[in-house]
Motif scaffolding. Structure first.
Motif, short mmCIF file in Angstrom:
data_model
loop_
_atom_site.label_atom_id
_atom_site.label_comp_id
_atom_site.label_asym_id
_atom_site.label_seq_id
_atom_site.Cartn_x
_atom_site.Cartn_y
_atom_site.Cartn_z
N GLY A 119 46.19 18.17 59.27
CA GLY A 119 47.47 17.58 58.92
C GLY A 119 48.68 18.31 59.45
O GLY A 119 49.76 18.25 58.84
N SER A 120 48.53 18.99 60.59
CA SER A 120 49.66 19.72 61.15
C SER A 120 50.40 18.87 62.17
O SER A 120 49.94 18.69 63.30
CB SER A 120 49.19 21.02 61.80
N ALA A 140 43.03 11.96 60.76
CA ALA A 140 44.29 12.09 60.03
C ALA A 140 44.28 11.25 58.76
O ALA A 140 44.62 11.74 57.66
CB ALA A 140 45.46 11.70 60.93
N LEU A 141 43.88 10.00 58.88
CA LEU A 141 43.89 9.11 57.72
C LEU A 141 42.75 9.43 56.75
O LEU A 141 42.92 9.32 55.53
CB LEU A 141 43.80 7.65 58.18
N ASP A 145 51.67 10.95 57.55
CA ASP A 145 52.76 11.24 58.48
C ASP A 145 52.23 11.56 59.87
O ASP A 145 52.79 11.13 60.89
CB ASP A 145 53.62 12.39 57.96
N VAL A 146 51.12 12.30 59.91
CA VAL A 146 50.49 12.62 61.19
C VAL A 146 49.95 11.35 61.83
O VAL A 146 50.08 11.15 63.04
CB VAL A 146 49.35 13.65 61.00
N ALA A 147 49.37 10.48 61.03
CA ALA A 147 48.82 9.22 61.54
C ALA A 147 49.91 8.37 62.19
O ALA A 147 49.71 7.83 63.28
CB ALA A 147 48.15 8.44 60.41
N PHE A 149 50.37 4.04 54.99
CA PHE A 149 50.19 3.80 56.43
C PHE A 149 50.58 2.37 56.80
O PHE A 149 51.31 2.16 57.79
CB PHE A 149 48.73 4.05 56.80
N LYS A 150 50.15 1.42 56.01
CA LYS A 150 50.46 0.02 56.31
C LYS A 150 51.97 -0.23 56.24
O LYS A 150 52.54 -0.90 57.11
CB LYS A 150 49.73 -0.91 55.34
N ARG A 151 52.61 0.32 55.22
CA ARG A 151 54.06 0.12 55.07
C ARG A 151 54.82 0.73 56.24
O ARG A 151 55.73 0.10 56.81
CB ARG A 151 54.53 0.74 53.76
#
Length: 260
Positions: free
Chosen positions: A177-178, A207-208, A214-216, A249-251
């Protein structure tokens, strides 16, 4: 394991620099001896983050008194103990393929990493362990940004070397997650974005799956394939850690104009 090997390894582990100097002054080649794990004193100096000992072990023949012994007369015949110990870091791989540079990168000590890189002959930053991992894999996995940044920008470490799991360093950066390391790997290291590992996971999947929304989003904006399927036919969205991550993620994707 010989008594000499035990003694010099123990001196490093105990942080006993005077004993270390004394042993090397008597026999510089002790710096090259390996313990039962095939590790040299330099491996342990890196592991215990002893920069002073690393500098000594990189140039064991420079210990005060050794030069006087070796260079006392031009006509004298040097004994094996008086021969200069030449340290080639790449040749010091232990039974798992770890060199001192792998260890320094893994523990995240930038000063020691620099000391090793500046040593001649210059070590290969892309050398792989038996599991296929490079120094960059280890630095990224342990979230050591400064070391990662240095390896990429100054040492030109490759971001395109896969380990035995088929993973690039970017897979690791996404999993931990960096965001900073992902940016460095992609923008400075030109890492591929959507390569699959042996599980069919892309960095975006990782990532997910680990909950790093945020990384995704950054990966998608950088060009990652958000429709890529893993070995079970699941997209990164479907592999999300939980419903909360899915909703986030979807939003965010919808706000960026993507349809999933």
């Amino acid at each position: 394991m010989s008594e000499d090997t035990t003694e010099i390894h123990r001196a490093v582990m105990d942080g006993n620099i005077m004993t270390l100097k004394g042993l090397l002054a008597e026999n510089p080649s002790l710096a090259l001896l390996k313990d039962q794990d095939s590790r040299t004193p330099l491996h342990w100096a890196c592991s215990f983050q002893r920069l002073d000992m690393v500098e000594i072990l990189l140039n064991p023949s420079d210990i005060v008194g050794v030069k006087d012994i070796v260079g006392s007369t031009n006509n004298s015949v040097q004994s094996p103990h008086q021969q200069k110990a030449l340290i080639d870091i790449d040749d010091l791989a232990d039974e798992s393929g770890w060199t001192p540079l792998h260890i320094a990168s893994s523990v995240g000590n930038l000063q020691i990493v620099k000391a090793l890189i500046e040593h001649k002959p210059t070590p290969d930053v892309n050398q792989q362990t038996t599991t296929g991992q490079t120094c960059l894999h280890y630095a990224v996995s342990k979230n050591h940004f400064d070391v990662t940044d240095y390896l990429i920008k100054e040492c030109k470490a490759s971001t395109r070397i896969k380990d035995k799991k088929g993973q690039y360093p970017l897979h690791r950066a996404a999993a931990v997650g960096s965001l900073r390391m992902c940016k460095t790997l992609i923008e400075d290291g030109k890492s591929p974005l959507s390569v699959k590992d042996i599980y069919g996971f892309t960095p975006l999947h990782h990532a997910l799956a680990e909950g790093h929304g945020d990384v995704a989003i950054y990966l998608v904006k950088a060009g990652a394939d958000y429709n890529a399927e893993d070995n079970e036919g699941k997209t990164p969205y479907e592999d999300s850690l939980n419903d909360k991550v899915k909703r986030y993620f979807k939003r965010q994707m919808e706000e960026e104009g993507y349809d999933i």
